[in-house]
Design a protein around this motif. Structure first.
Motif, PDB file in Angstrom:
ATOM      1  N   THR A   7       0.833  -0.778   0.282  1.00  0.00           N
ATOM      2  CA  THR A   7      -0.263   0.084   0.140  1.00  0.00           C
ATOM      3  C   THR A   7       0.720   1.683  -0.274  1.00  0.00           C
ATOM      4  O   THR A   7       1.460   1.171   1.102  1.00  0.00           O
ATOM      5  N   PRO A   8       1.145   2.201  -1.208  1.00  0.00           N
ATOM      6  CA  PRO A   8       1.327   3.501  -1.561  1.00  0.00           C
ATOM      7  C   PRO A   8       1.439   4.378   0.656  1.00  0.00           C
ATOM      8  O   PRO A   8       0.512   4.488   0.725  1.00  0.00           O
ATOM      9  N   VAL A   9       2.500   4.338   0.618  1.00  0.00           N
ATOM     10  CA  VAL A   9       3.344   5.233   1.884  1.00  0.00           C
ATOM     11  C   VAL A   9       3.729   6.596   1.897  1.00  0.00           C
ATOM     12  O   VAL A   9       4.570   6.248   1.075  1.00  0.00           O
ATOM     13  N   VAL A  10       3.210   7.579   3.163  1.00  0.00           N
ATOM     14  CA  VAL A  10       4.522   8.746   2.993  1.00  0.00           C
ATOM     15  C   VAL A  10       5.129   8.807   4.517  1.00  0.00           C
ATOM     16  O   VAL A  10       4.077   8.655   5.341  1.00  0.00           O
ATOM     17  N   SER A  11       6.418   9.054   4.645  1.00  0.00           N
ATOM     18  CA  SER A  11       6.354   9.203   5.851  1.00  0.00           C
ATOM     19  C   SER A  11       7.206  10.516   5.722  1.00  0.00           C
ATOM     20  O   SER A  11       8.257  11.601   5.036  1.00  0.00           O
ATOM     21  N   ALA A  63      -8.020   0.143   8.988  1.00  0.00           N
ATOM     22  CA  ALA A  63      -7.095   0.569   8.551  1.00  0.00           C
ATOM     23  C   ALA A  63      -5.820  -0.133   9.062  1.00  0.00           C
ATOM     24  O   ALA A  63      -4.688   0.453   8.768  1.00  0.00           O
ATOM     25  N   LEU A  64      -5.687  -0.536  10.645  1.00  0.00           N
ATOM     26  CA  LEU A  64      -5.116  -0.210  11.521  1.00  0.00           C
ATOM     27  C   LEU A  64      -4.845  -2.037  10.144  1.00  0.00           C
ATOM     28  O   LEU A  64      -2.477  -1.979  10.316  1.00  0.00           O
ATOM     29  N   PHE A  70       2.252   2.352  10.308  1.00  0.00           N
ATOM     30  CA  PHE A  70       1.921   3.438  10.941  1.00  0.00           C
ATOM     31  C   PHE A  70       1.738   3.952  12.029  1.00  0.00           C
ATOM     32  O   PHE A  70       1.597   3.418  12.944  1.00  0.00           O
ATOM     33  N   ASP A  71       2.700   4.925  12.386  1.00  0.00           N
ATOM     34  CA  ASP A  71       3.068   6.339  14.008  1.00  0.00           C
ATOM     35  C   ASP A  71       2.928   7.215  13.085  1.00  0.00           C
ATOM     36  O   ASP A  71       2.634   8.131  12.354  1.00  0.00           O
ATOM     37  N   GLU A  84       5.321  13.718  13.548  1.00  0.00           N
ATOM     38  CA  GLU A  84       6.372  12.873  12.726  1.00  0.00           C
ATOM     39  C   GLU A  84       5.392  11.748  12.280  1.00  0.00           C
ATOM     40  O   GLU A  84       4.856  11.261  13.209  1.00  0.00           O
ATOM     41  N   LEU A  85       4.984  11.310  10.969  1.00  0.00           N
ATOM     42  CA  LEU A  85       4.236  10.511  10.348  1.00  0.00           C
ATOM     43  C   LEU A  85       4.861   9.540   9.749  1.00  0.00           C
ATOM     44  O   LEU A  85       6.188   9.994   8.683  1.00  0.00           O
TER      45      LEU A  85
END
Length: 470
Positions: A7-11, A63-64, A70-71, A84-85
């Protein structure tokens, strides 16, 4: 892209803008505390709900499961705080930048979690064992969230209804919202999809046509429900109340009238909560517009609701609400007329326009109800008590079913111990069972997937059901 889920994610790190300038070291520490007494897991769940705005799942665990890594961390810096994601949903970003509306809702999450923890639950400023103390706490949470506006004429309409509704029902909610918006009315909902999104969407067009540029689209939720009903994109003022009872009180105290669209058990819970208050003897002369409405295809739904309410609470209950089918203009006009009566009453009684202090909400309605098997079985669902007390317990029964359907704690309890048992006066149980079966048949319990009941009506469940009144 998360390797496990693809799944595309961003930090990234962001600096919140507006409404959250500084936090104390203690507040930051609690937000980062992942232990049982800390706030980190609550922050993580609510933040992820905001970041997945527009989700079509009403499983709070979805979602989790989709974003397990995710944090969110809160950092105190010399110029304020940073969030901070880590591995956040990429859908919340455009060209690497967090969507502004999502960022604002994220600030609301941090603000309300911190405020409720430090100023409401941990401080001694409010007596949460008294009715007055709870109402004061509700007021302060809404004021801290900048929901309450002094000097503004009454114009806030609360819209209730299901998150899982048919397309034609959703389109109808937009038409009603449009007519409300043309008349300068703002919208408050439970902040999620379906009947909570439609009125806001309709009102945005009408407000634009009327050149109303400071309109309010208020979403009021609580931690147990936000993960299942992520805020819709139109919400521009999100408030997270500590529990369902304070959420319901916030609707009644802040709103100047309520419209109910088709829904399921959560909508039935809201209807019974409001009727329990309006049926209280001290509220007999209190004006409060209350309209049930939907398209012509939903007429049978409101007949079922009306039949159940009259059977359980008596025919007098129907004097406190108006049913209008397939007529958005009449709904809007009825609400305008009702809000004007509220305005005059507030002036005569010297009550505030922005917060309904005068309405009597008994302590029993304000006490958080824990929907476990023992409490559900102990509900007094019989007509040997005042009608407002019966309405309160019926509300709790529906609240338990909501918990079993979409709240993580309730779902775990059902998985461990089986369905909740609901017992009471046979005639009421027959009507209740018929209503719940209709909700299941009409797909009003879940947004997707096969529904497995989290409840079992005990008395009268196998008896013939009386036909709804014509």
């Amino acid at each position: 892209m998360d390797a496990k889920t693809l799944t595309p994610v961003v930090s990234t790190k962001i600096s919140p803008q507006g409404g959250l300038d500084v936090l104390s070291r203690g507040e930051v520490s609690r937000l980062r505390d992942a232990s049982a007494g800390g706030l980190h897991e609550l922050l993580r769940r609510c933040a992820l709900a905001v970041l997945t705005t527009g989700s079509e799942s009403d499983d709070p665990r979805a979602a989790l499961e989709r974003y397990p890594t995710f944090d969110i961390e809160v950092h105190q810096q010399d110029r304020g705080i940073k969030l901070e994601l880590t591995d956040a949903p990429a859908t919340a970003f455009v060209d690497g930048r967090l969507i502004r509306g999502v960022a604002e809702l994220l600030v609301s999450v941090v603000r309300d979690i911190v405020y409720v923890s430090s100023e409401i639950e941990d401080a001694a400023a409010f007596d949460l064992n008294s009715s007055e103390g709870i109402t004061n706490a509700v007021f302060e949470i809404l004021r801290n969230a900048r929901v309450l506006r002094a000097g503004q004429e009454p114009n806030l309409v609360v819209c209730w209804g299901g998150h899982s509704i048919k397309r034609h029902e959703y389109e109808y909610t937009k038409l009603v919202g449009y007519q409300l918006g043309l008349r300068g009315l703002d919208i408050c909902t439970g902040c999620g999809p379906g009947a909570m999104k439609g009125p806001m969407k309709g009102a945005t067009i009408a407000h634009a046509k009327q050149r109303l540029f400071e309109s309010r689209y208020i979403g009021i939720t609580e931690p147990g429900i936000i993960a299942a009903e992520s805020p819709n994109p139109i919400v521009n003022n999100l408030v997270i109340m500590p529990d369902i009872e304070k959420r319901l009180e916030a609707f009644v105290r802040a709103g100047h009238g309520i419209i109910v669209f088709p829904g399921g058990v959560g909508t039935a819970e809201e209807i019974l909560y409001l009727l329990g208050i309006l049926l209280h003897p001290k509220n007999a002369d209190l004006p409060f517009p209350f309209v049930l409405t939907g398209p012509k295809e939903s007429a049978a739904y409101f007949e079922q609701i009306d039949h159940f309410l009259r059977l359980a609470l008596g025919d007098e209950v129907a004097k406190r609400y108006k049913i209008i089918v397939d007529d958005p203009v009449s709904v809007a006009k009825a609400m305008v007329d009702g809000v004007e009566l509220v305005r005059r009453h507030r002036l005569d009684s010297k009550d505030a326009f922005f917060f309904n202090w005068a309405v009597e909400i008994p302590f029993a309605f304000q006490q958080p109800f824990v929907p476990n098997h023992e409490n559900m079985a102990a509900l007094h669902l019989r007509r040997d008590v005042p009608v407002h007390e019966l309405a309160a317990d019926l509300r709790r029964a529906f609240s338990g079913i909501v918990a079993g359907n979409v709240k993580e704690e309730g779902m775990r309890a059902i998985e461990q111990f089986g369905p909740f048992k609901i017992d009471g006066e046979p005639e009421i149980m027959r009507a209740l069972d018929a209503l719940l079966q209709a909700f299941v048949a009409q797909g009003r319990m879940k947004m997707s997937g096969e529904y497995k009941p989290c409840y079992r009506v005990v008395a009268g469940a196998d008896l013939p059901v009386a036909a709804p009144a014509a």
